[in-house]
Design a protein around this motif. Structure first.
Motif, short mmCIF file in Angstrom:
data_model
loop_
_atom_site.label_atom_id
_atom_site.label_comp_id
_atom_site.label_asym_id
_atom_site.label_seq_id
_atom_site.Cartn_x
_atom_site.Cartn_y
_atom_site.Cartn_z
N VAL A 59 0.84 -1.19 0.00
CA VAL A 59 0.00 0.00 0.00
C VAL A 59 0.88 1.25 0.00
O VAL A 59 1.79 1.37 0.82
N PRO A 60 0.64 2.16 -0.94
CA PRO A 60 1.46 3.38 -0.98
C PRO A 60 1.40 4.15 0.33
O PRO A 60 0.36 4.17 0.99
N HIS A 61 2.51 4.76 0.67
CA HIS A 61 2.59 5.49 1.92
C HIS A 61 1.52 6.58 2.01
O HIS A 61 0.92 6.79 3.07
N ALA A 62 1.28 7.23 0.91
CA ALA A 62 0.27 8.30 0.90
C ALA A 62 -1.11 7.77 1.26
O ALA A 62 -1.89 8.43 1.95
N GLN A 63 -1.40 6.56 0.79
CA GLN A 63 -2.68 5.92 1.08
C GLN A 63 -2.79 5.59 2.58
O GLN A 63 -3.82 5.81 3.21
N LEU A 64 -1.71 5.06 3.13
CA LEU A 64 -1.68 4.75 4.57
C LEU A 64 -1.93 6.00 5.39
O LEU A 64 -2.68 6.00 6.37
N GLU A 65 -1.27 7.07 4.97
CA GLU A 65 -1.41 8.34 5.66
C GLU A 65 -2.85 8.84 5.61
O GLU A 65 -3.43 9.27 6.60
N HIS A 66 -3.42 8.72 4.42
CA HIS A 66 -4.79 9.13 4.18
C HIS A 66 -5.76 8.34 5.08
O HIS A 66 -6.62 8.90 5.75
N ASP A 67 -5.57 7.00 5.09
CA ASP A 67 -6.44 6.13 5.90
C ASP A 67 -6.31 6.45 7.39
O ASP A 67 -7.31 6.49 8.12
N ALA A 68 -5.08 6.65 7.81
CA ALA A 68 -4.84 6.94 9.22
C ALA A 68 -5.49 8.27 9.60
O ALA A 68 -6.13 8.38 10.66
N ALA A 69 -5.36 9.25 8.73
CA ALA A 69 -5.95 10.56 8.99
C ALA A 69 -7.46 10.46 9.10
O ALA A 69 -8.09 11.09 9.96
N ASN A 70 -8.05 9.64 8.24
CA ASN A 70 -9.50 9.43 8.27
C ASN A 70 -9.96 8.87 9.61
O ASN A 70 -11.04 9.17 10.09
N LYS A 71 -9.13 7.98 10.14
CA LYS A 71 -9.47 7.36 11.43
C LYS A 71 -8.98 8.19 12.60
O LYS A 71 -9.20 7.83 13.76
N GLY A 72 -8.30 9.26 12.30
CA GLY A 72 -7.76 10.10 13.35
C GLY A 72 -6.62 9.45 14.11
O GLY A 72 -6.39 9.73 15.27
N THR A 73 -5.91 8.55 13.43
CA THR A 73 -4.77 7.89 14.08
C THR A 73 -3.49 8.18 13.31
O THR A 73 -3.50 8.92 12.32
N LYS A 74 -2.43 7.57 13.78
CA LYS A 74 -1.16 7.67 13.06
C LYS A 74 -0.89 6.33 12.37
O LYS A 74 -1.44 5.30 12.74
N ILE A 75 0.00 6.36 11.38
CA ILE A 75 0.37 5.12 10.71
C ILE A 75 1.09 4.19 11.69
O ILE A 75 2.06 4.59 12.32
N THR A 76 0.57 2.98 11.78
CA THR A 76 1.20 2.03 12.70
C THR A 76 2.12 1.05 11.98
O THR A 76 2.93 0.39 12.59
N PHE A 77 1.96 0.97 10.67
CA PHE A 77 2.75 0.01 9.90
C PHE A 77 4.23 0.36 9.87
O PHE A 77 4.60 1.49 9.57
N LYS A 78 5.05 -0.63 10.23
CA LYS A 78 6.50 -0.40 10.15
C LYS A 78 7.16 -1.42 9.23
O LYS A 78 7.87 -1.06 8.31
N GLN A 79 6.92 -2.69 9.54
CA GLN A 79 7.48 -3.76 8.72
C GLN A 79 6.42 -4.83 8.56
O GLN A 79 5.67 -5.09 9.49
N CYS A 80 6.38 -5.46 7.41
CA CYS A 80 5.39 -6.50 7.23
C CYS A 80 5.89 -7.83 7.79
O CYS A 80 7.09 -8.03 7.97
N VAL A 81 4.95 -8.72 8.07
CA VAL A 81 5.33 -9.98 8.74
C VAL A 81 5.99 -10.98 7.81
O VAL A 81 6.67 -11.89 8.26
N HIS A 82 5.79 -10.84 6.51
CA HIS A 82 6.32 -11.84 5.59
C HIS A 82 7.83 -11.76 5.42
O HIS A 82 8.53 -12.75 5.49
N CYS A 83 8.31 -10.54 5.18
CA CYS A 83 9.73 -10.42 4.88
C CYS A 83 10.34 -9.18 5.53
O CYS A 83 11.48 -8.84 5.25
N GLY A 84 9.59 -8.52 6.40
CA GLY A 84 10.14 -7.35 7.07
C GLY A 84 10.21 -6.11 6.21
O GLY A 84 10.95 -5.17 6.49
N CYS A 85 9.44 -6.13 5.12
CA CYS A 85 9.44 -5.00 4.18
C CYS A 85 8.89 -3.73 4.84
O CYS A 85 7.95 -3.78 5.60
N HIS A 86 9.52 -2.60 4.54
CA HIS A 86 9.08 -1.32 5.08
C HIS A 86 8.10 -0.61 4.15
O HIS A 86 7.71 0.51 4.41
N GLY A 87 7.75 -1.23 3.06
CA GLY A 87 6.89 -0.59 2.09
C GLY A 87 7.54 -0.63 0.73
O GLY A 87 8.69 -0.24 0.59
N CYS A 88 6.81 -1.14 -0.25
CA CYS A 88 7.46 -1.32 -1.56
C CYS A 88 6.54 -0.93 -2.71
O CYS A 88 6.64 -1.47 -3.81
#
Ligand code: ZN
Ligand code: ZN
Length: 157
Positions: free
Chosen positions: A124-153
């Motif tokens: 998921v693009p970082h901008a999308q995560l930011e958008h979703d988090a803002a909608n929920k009034g939270t901050k982005i919690t995603f740091k690394q994914c569970v499969h391979c530790g990816c930070h976003g690709c």
């Protein structure tokens, strides 16, 4: 220092000797990670796996760049490297597709298995995560994914 196991069993095509030192560096890094596995297996199990995947990713990327971007190795050598498993053929095939240029690993686009039929959050693009988090009034919690530790690709990041 771990012993370097040379994997050159069959005769390598021309040009291999030029990239061999780099490939051996990757090999050493993989060995180092594997050697530390035992002592930390309980808490760092995932982390070690991620590190191994990261090195595999970088090595595929290195070969992909040499052949497709910098055009420094012959098709012969490229195909030999794939056969000898120095690079992941399927992953490289994805990188050549639009939208997958930065894909971390194949598991992160395999739907259904463990991610409830959706692609991994790291796609998921970082901008999308930011958008979703803002909608929920939270901050982005995603740091690394569970499969391979990816930070976003995502390609747009
Ligand atoms: Zn990813
Ligand atoms: Zn992922």
């Amino acid at each position: 220092m771990p012993r370097i196991v040379t994997r050159r069993t069959k005769k390598a095509p021309e040009g291999f000797s030029k990239i061999e030192p780099t490939l051996q560096d990757f090999e050493v890094r993989l060995k180092d990670i594997q050697d530390t596995k035992e002592s930390k297996v309980s808490s760092k199990g995932n982390e070690n796996l991620w590190k191994i995947m990261q090195v595999h990713h970088e090595r595929s990327r290195y070969i992909y760049t040499l052949f497709y971007k910098r055009k420094l190795i012959s098709r012969d050598l490229y195909q030999w490297l794939l056969r000898e498993k120095y690079a992941d053929k399927q992953l490289i095939a994805k990188w050549r597709k639009k939208g997958y240029e930065k894909l971390c690993c194949l598991r992160c686009i395999q739907t259904g298995e463990s991610n409830n039929g959706t692609t991994c959050i790291c796609r998921v693009p970082h901008a999308q995560l930011e958008h979703d988090a803002a909608n929920k009034g939270t901050k982005i919690t995603f740091k690394q994914c569970v499969h391979c530790g990816c930070h976003g690709c995502a390609s747009t990041d």
